[in-house]
Write an enzyme that holds these catalytic residues in place. Structure first.
Site, PDB file in Angstrom:
ATOM      1  N   GLN A 114       0.870  -1.196   0.000  1.00 17.14           N
ATOM      2  CA  GLN A 114       0.000   0.000   0.000  1.00 17.14           C
ATOM      3  C   GLN A 114       0.901   1.239   0.000  1.00 17.14           C
ATOM      4  O   GLN A 114       1.956   1.213  -0.610  1.00 17.14           O
ATOM      5  CB  GLN A 114      -0.955  -0.014   1.208  1.00 17.14           C
ATOM      6  CG  GLN A 114      -2.369  -0.462   0.833  1.00 17.14           C
ATOM      7  CD  GLN A 114      -3.133   0.542  -0.041  1.00 17.14           C
ATOM      8  OE1 GLN A 114      -2.612   1.553  -0.493  1.00 17.14           O
ATOM      9  NE2 GLN A 114      -4.399   0.238  -0.304  1.00 17.14           N
ATOM     10  N   ASN A 226     -24.800  -4.370   1.340  1.00 19.05           N
ATOM     11  CA  ASN A 226     -23.877  -4.322   0.219  1.00 19.05           C
ATOM     12  C   ASN A 226     -24.146  -3.047  -0.585  1.00 19.05           C
ATOM     13  O   ASN A 226     -25.264  -2.831  -1.053  1.00 19.05           O
ATOM     14  CB  ASN A 226     -24.055  -5.565  -0.663  1.00 19.05           C
ATOM     15  CG  ASN A 226     -22.938  -5.675  -1.678  1.00 19.05           C
ATOM     16  OD1 ASN A 226     -22.590  -4.703  -2.355  1.00 19.05           O
ATOM     17  ND2 ASN A 226     -22.352  -6.855  -1.767  1.00 19.05           N
ATOM     18  N   THR A 248     -15.040   1.800  -0.511  1.00 16.64           N
ATOM     19  CA  THR A 248     -14.835   0.363  -0.368  1.00 16.64           C
ATOM     20  C   THR A 248     -13.461   0.054  -0.978  1.00 16.64           C
ATOM     21  O   THR A 248     -12.898   0.887  -1.682  1.00 16.64           O
ATOM     22  CB  THR A 248     -15.918  -0.422  -1.129  1.00 16.64           C
ATOM     23  OG1 THR A 248     -15.903   0.008  -2.494  1.00 16.64           O
ATOM     24  CG2 THR A 248     -17.289  -0.184  -0.526  1.00 16.64           C
ATOM     25  N   LEU A 257     -16.878  -6.926  -1.904  1.00 14.94           N
ATOM     26  CA  LEU A 257     -17.837  -8.031  -1.757  1.00 14.94           C
ATOM     27  C   LEU A 257     -18.899  -7.967  -2.864  1.00 14.94           C
ATOM     28  O   LEU A 257     -19.644  -6.991  -2.969  1.00 14.94           O
ATOM     29  CB  LEU A 257     -18.524  -7.943  -0.385  1.00 14.94           C
ATOM     30  CG  LEU A 257     -19.437  -9.128  -0.059  1.00 14.94           C
ATOM     31  CD1 LEU A 257     -18.612 -10.384   0.217  1.00 14.94           C
ATOM     32  CD2 LEU A 257     -20.323  -8.816   1.148  1.00 14.94           C
ATOM     33  N   CYS A 393      -1.376  17.526   9.512  1.00 21.72           N
ATOM     34  CA  CYS A 393      -2.043  18.679   8.913  1.00 21.72           C
ATOM     35  C   CYS A 393      -1.377  18.954   7.576  1.00 21.72           C
ATOM     36  O   CYS A 393      -0.223  18.588   7.366  1.00 21.72           O
ATOM     37  CB  CYS A 393      -2.001  19.903   9.821  1.00 21.72           C
ATOM     38  SG  CYS A 393      -0.391  20.599  10.076  1.00 21.72           S
TER      39      CYS A 393
HETATM   40  P1  NAD Z   1     -10.269  -1.555   3.889  1.00 22.93           P
HETATM   41  O1  NAD Z   1     -10.016  -2.813   3.126  1.00 22.93           O
HETATM   42  O2  NAD Z   1      -9.721  -1.420   5.253  1.00 22.93           O
HETATM   43  O3  NAD Z   1     -11.845  -1.280   3.979  1.00 22.93           O
HETATM   44  C1  NAD Z   1     -12.741  -1.452   2.901  1.00 22.93           C
HETATM   45  C2  NAD Z   1     -14.140  -1.650   3.495  1.00 22.93           C
HETATM   46  O4  NAD Z   1     -15.083  -1.788   2.423  1.00 22.93           O
HETATM   47  C3  NAD Z   1     -14.226  -2.893   4.347  1.00 22.93           C
HETATM   48  O5  NAD Z   1     -14.695  -2.569   5.618  1.00 22.93           O
HETATM   49  C4  NAD Z   1     -15.192  -3.792   3.580  1.00 22.93           C
HETATM   50  O6  NAD Z   1     -15.964  -4.596   4.428  1.00 22.93           O
HETATM   51  C5  NAD Z   1     -16.028  -2.771   2.821  1.00 22.93           C
HETATM   52  N1  NAD Z   1     -16.661  -3.305   1.612  1.00 22.93           N
HETATM   53  C6  NAD Z   1     -16.100  -4.079   0.642  1.00 22.93           C
HETATM   54  N2  NAD Z   1     -17.003  -4.372  -0.300  1.00 22.93           N
HETATM   55  C7  NAD Z   1     -18.166  -3.774   0.067  1.00 22.93           C
HETATM   56  C8  NAD Z   1     -19.445  -3.696  -0.512  1.00 22.93           C
HETATM   57  N3  NAD Z   1     -19.733  -4.303  -1.663  1.00 22.93           N
HETATM   58  N4  NAD Z   1     -20.406  -2.998   0.140  1.00 22.93           N
HETATM   59  C9  NAD Z   1     -20.150  -2.379   1.332  1.00 22.93           C
HETATM   60  N5  NAD Z   1     -18.947  -2.424   1.921  1.00 22.93           N
HETATM   61  C10 NAD Z   1     -17.947  -3.096   1.289  1.00 22.93           C
HETATM   62  O7  NAD Z   1      -9.754  -0.387   2.947  1.00 22.93           O
HETATM   63  P2  NAD Z   1      -9.491   1.139   3.343  1.00 22.93           P
HETATM   64  O8  NAD Z   1      -8.142   1.264   3.916  1.00 22.93           O
HETATM   65  O9  NAD Z   1     -10.654   1.682   4.092  1.00 22.93           O
HETATM   66  O10 NAD Z   1      -9.440   1.804   1.896  1.00 22.93           O
HETATM   67  C11 NAD Z   1     -10.607   1.871   1.093  1.00 22.93           C
HETATM   68  C12 NAD Z   1     -10.257   2.269  -0.320  1.00 22.93           C
HETATM   69  O11 NAD Z   1      -9.887   3.636  -0.390  1.00 22.93           O
HETATM   70  C13 NAD Z   1      -9.084   1.496  -0.908  1.00 22.93           C
HETATM   71  O12 NAD Z   1      -9.362   1.203  -2.262  1.00 22.93           O
HETATM   72  C14 NAD Z   1      -7.948   2.443  -0.801  1.00 22.93           C
HETATM   73  O13 NAD Z   1      -6.941   2.179  -1.760  1.00 22.93           O
HETATM   74  C15 NAD Z   1      -8.644   3.749  -1.066  1.00 22.93           C
HETATM   75  N6  NAD Z   1      -7.909   4.870  -0.497  1.00 22.93           N
HETATM   76  C16 NAD Z   1      -8.187   6.121  -0.896  1.00 22.93           C
HETATM   77  C17 NAD Z   1      -7.483   7.186  -0.353  1.00 22.93           C
HETATM   78  C18 NAD Z   1      -7.742   8.575  -0.736  1.00 22.93           C
HETATM   79  O14 NAD Z   1      -6.927   9.392  -0.530  1.00 22.93           O
HETATM   80  N7  NAD Z   1      -8.864   8.906  -1.223  1.00 22.93           N
HETATM   81  C19 NAD Z   1      -6.502   6.976   0.571  1.00 22.93           C
HETATM   82  C20 NAD Z   1      -6.257   5.709   0.967  1.00 22.93           C
HETATM   83  C21 NAD Z   1      -6.972   4.668   0.464  1.00 22.93           C
END
Ligand code: NAD
Length: 539
Positions: A114, A226, A248, A257, A393
């Site tokens: 990551q 979901n 997600t 999922l 920050c």
């Molecule tokens: P994580 O794996 O810890 O959490 C993902 C969550 O989504 C889990 O709790 C899972 O149960 C849920 N989920 C999966 N499929 C689902 C569905 N169909 N319906 C409802 N819930 C569902 O991941 P995270 O660390 O929270 O990161 C989430 C995403 O955001 C990743 O793709 C990550 O790369 C991205 N991200 C974005 C930024 C940003 O700056 N915007 C920063 C970091 C991560």
């Protein structure tokens, strides 16, 4: 806590590695998984223990090499060199896809790092909370007169990063409805104070957020379901969302999922039938995005929050997936032009009082910036620490080195009980190439040019950072990003001050240079204001 390594530079790496896997910080510490699907801190437990052994004995003129979470060598360097150099999840272009990565991972040859999992500077949900707070504040400025009061934000995912969404929305005054399929994840956010309420079922949730929107109440409500089913249902029922996004883990189809799969069967099924699971996940993501497009057509502010949902939904057959923008071109790029990004620091003393001291110092230095001052104050009141106390920050070029030098002075004078670790996310102004996220829609079309993060890592190595990392695939998945990180340690010494001064100028400088080179006039202006040389603009 007594120091066990030979210097604070290496003790810091040791404590930050352990902190990444603290049960309060990591999502699945027993499997070494920190956050973001399968983002890991070390490849396996033997590698973890070997890294600990090396860090404990490493001298001030030695550098440990880590290849995708496994220590592979200790070389003689010099005291200005990083103590650790890390390369995680990198694959040659034509091989950079999930099936090949999984094959190599199964052979024990690599791990998914990551962004801050494999580079040991994850600080729990606060890291993303600040970025999410900034993003929603920008949405509020753009569309809703500077506050989210009276608006409803609809989103999904309460994982390591996504768990920040409800609090970021309420800190901006709005109401939020968040769909999460795993009840354990939702309860964890409720316990941690990030989520206000968990509704027993969808009807109750809808009623609650509709009332909150009318009453201009800042409240976050979670609901188990979901997202690919719940979002279309909300659209059909005319639930009026003003802002729609998603967090997600869509960047990895095996971590999303699909409709019709029970949470209990998820991981066994994904492991046994990865291809079939991927097809089903992409099909579900297409339904999910169709509903988001439905909200876009109704005039809602819809944006992709950097998880590749649009890309995967398109592979699942949703042709219009890219009709809504990513959050960086929509809200963040103007800040990147100023070298502004997620600056963070951690108190190695483990004493929250040390962060209070640094909070006061930050307010003294940058208190005239209203949104920054509001954040620091609210964070002090509302953000629970996870693992070692930390603060984040957004600071830009010309500010970061000032903060770093001040913290170093506070360590030297004894006002802080132990050194401070200073780092940042890889999601920063000059440290990432990611065409679906940080570099989406660059003015000169240079979205996929990956030279910049590599230059950034080289610059930080040359400038005296304590550890430097080059990663692939963070945030948006394999084949879609290249990014770099740096961490330095304010240990109160004169040498640390000289290193901090160089690193904390040069690191954000690469962001200004990258955006100036792409033709952004604000970046050219900032370079001019600070005397940063742009050779191609010199006569
Ligand atoms: P994580 O794996 O810890 O959490 C993902 C969550 O989504 C889990 O709790 C899972 O149960 C849920 N989920 C999966 N499929 C689902 C569905 N169909 N319906 C409802 N819930 C569902 O991941 P995270 O660390 O929270 O990161 C989430 C995403 O955001 C990743 O793709 C990550 O790369 C991205 N991200 C974005 C930024 C940003 O700056 N915007 C920063 C970091 C991560």
């Amino acid at each position: 806590m007594r120091r066990t390594a030979r210097s604070w530079q290496t003790e810091a790496a040791l404590r930050m590695l352990r902190n990444n896997l603290d049960p309060e910080v990591a999502e699945r510490p027993a499997e070494l998984v920190v956050y973001g699907g399968t983002g890991k801190a070390a490849r396996d437990w033997p590698s973890y223990h070997a890294i600990e052994r090396c860090l404990t004995t490493l001298a001030d003129d030695e550098t440990l090499l880590v290849q995708s979470g496994r220590p592979v060598g200790v070389l003689t360097t010099h005291e200005w060199a990083p103590r650790v150099l890390l390369a995680n999840s990198n694959l040659v272009g034509d091989w950079a896809n999930w099936p090949e990565f999984r094959r190599l991972e199964a052979l024990g040859l690599t791990m998914y790092g990551q962004m801050t999992a494999g580079s040991w500077i994850y600080i729990g949900t606060q890291g993303i909370l600040q970025g999410t707070y900034e993003t929603f504040a920008a949405v509020a400025r753009k569309r809703f007169g500077g506050t989210l009061a009276g608006t409803l934000t609809l989103t999904a995912g309460l994982g390591g990063m996504g768990g920040a969404q409800p609090l970021a929305v309420t800190m901006n005054g709005g109401a939020a409805l968040i769909v999460e399929c795993d009840p354990d994840r939702a309860r964890r956010r409720l316990r941690g104070g990030y989520l206000d309420e968990l509704a027993p079922e969808l009807d109750t949730a809808i009623e609650r957020v509709r009332a909150a929107k009318v009453a201009r109440e800042a409240v976050s409500v979670g609901v188990i379901g979901n997202a690919a089913e719940v979002l279309p249902a909300l659209l059909r029922r005319d639930v009026e969302a003003d802002i729609v996004t998603d967090q997600t883990s869509a960047h990895d189809p095996l971590a999303y999922l699909p409709i019709g799969v029970a949470v209990e069967d998820w991981h066994d099924y994904a492991e046994a039938e990865p291809d079939e699971f991927t097809d089903r996940a992409r099909d579900s993501m297409a339904h999910h995005v169709d509903a988001m497009l439905g909200y876009l057509d109704r005039g809602a502010e819809v944006f992709d929050y950097g998880n590749s949902l649009r890309g995967e939904a398109k592979l699942g057959g949703c042709e219009r997936a890219f009709d809504y923008p990513g959050f960086v071109p929509a809200y963040i790029r103007p800040m990147f032009c100023e070298g502004k990004g997620p600056f963070r620091w951690v108190a190695l003393s483990a004493d929250p009082a040390d962060i209070a001291v640094t909070d006061r110092a930050a307010l003294e230095l940058f208190g005239e910036d209203e949104s920054l001052a509001r954040w620091i104050r609210l964070a002090g009141e509302r953000v629970p620490f996870q693992g070692l106390p930390a603060r984040i920050c957004w600071l830009g070029y010309g500010q970061r080195h000032v903060a770093g030098l001040r913290f170093n002075e506070l360590v030297a004078s004894g006002e802080l009980k132990a050194p401070i670790v200073i780092g940042r996310d890889h999601l920063d102004a000059g440290s990432v190439a990611s065409p679906y996220r940080e570099t989406e829609g660059m003015a000169d079309g240079s979205d996929a040019i990956a030279d910049w993060p590599l230059l950034n890592a080289l610059v930080n190595t040359a400038s005296g950072a304590s550890w430097v990392s080059i990663h692939h695939g963070g945030g948006v998945g394999m084949g879609r990003s290249v990014h770099a990180g740096q961490v330095c340690v304010a240990d109160g010494t004169a040498l640390a001050a000289r290193k901090l001064d160089r690193v904390l100028r040069n690191d954000p400088a690469t962001g200004v240079l990258r955006h100036a080179d792409a033709g952004y006039s604000r970046a050219v202006e900032v370079a001019g204001e600070h005397g940063l040389r742009l050779p191609m603009r010199e006569q």
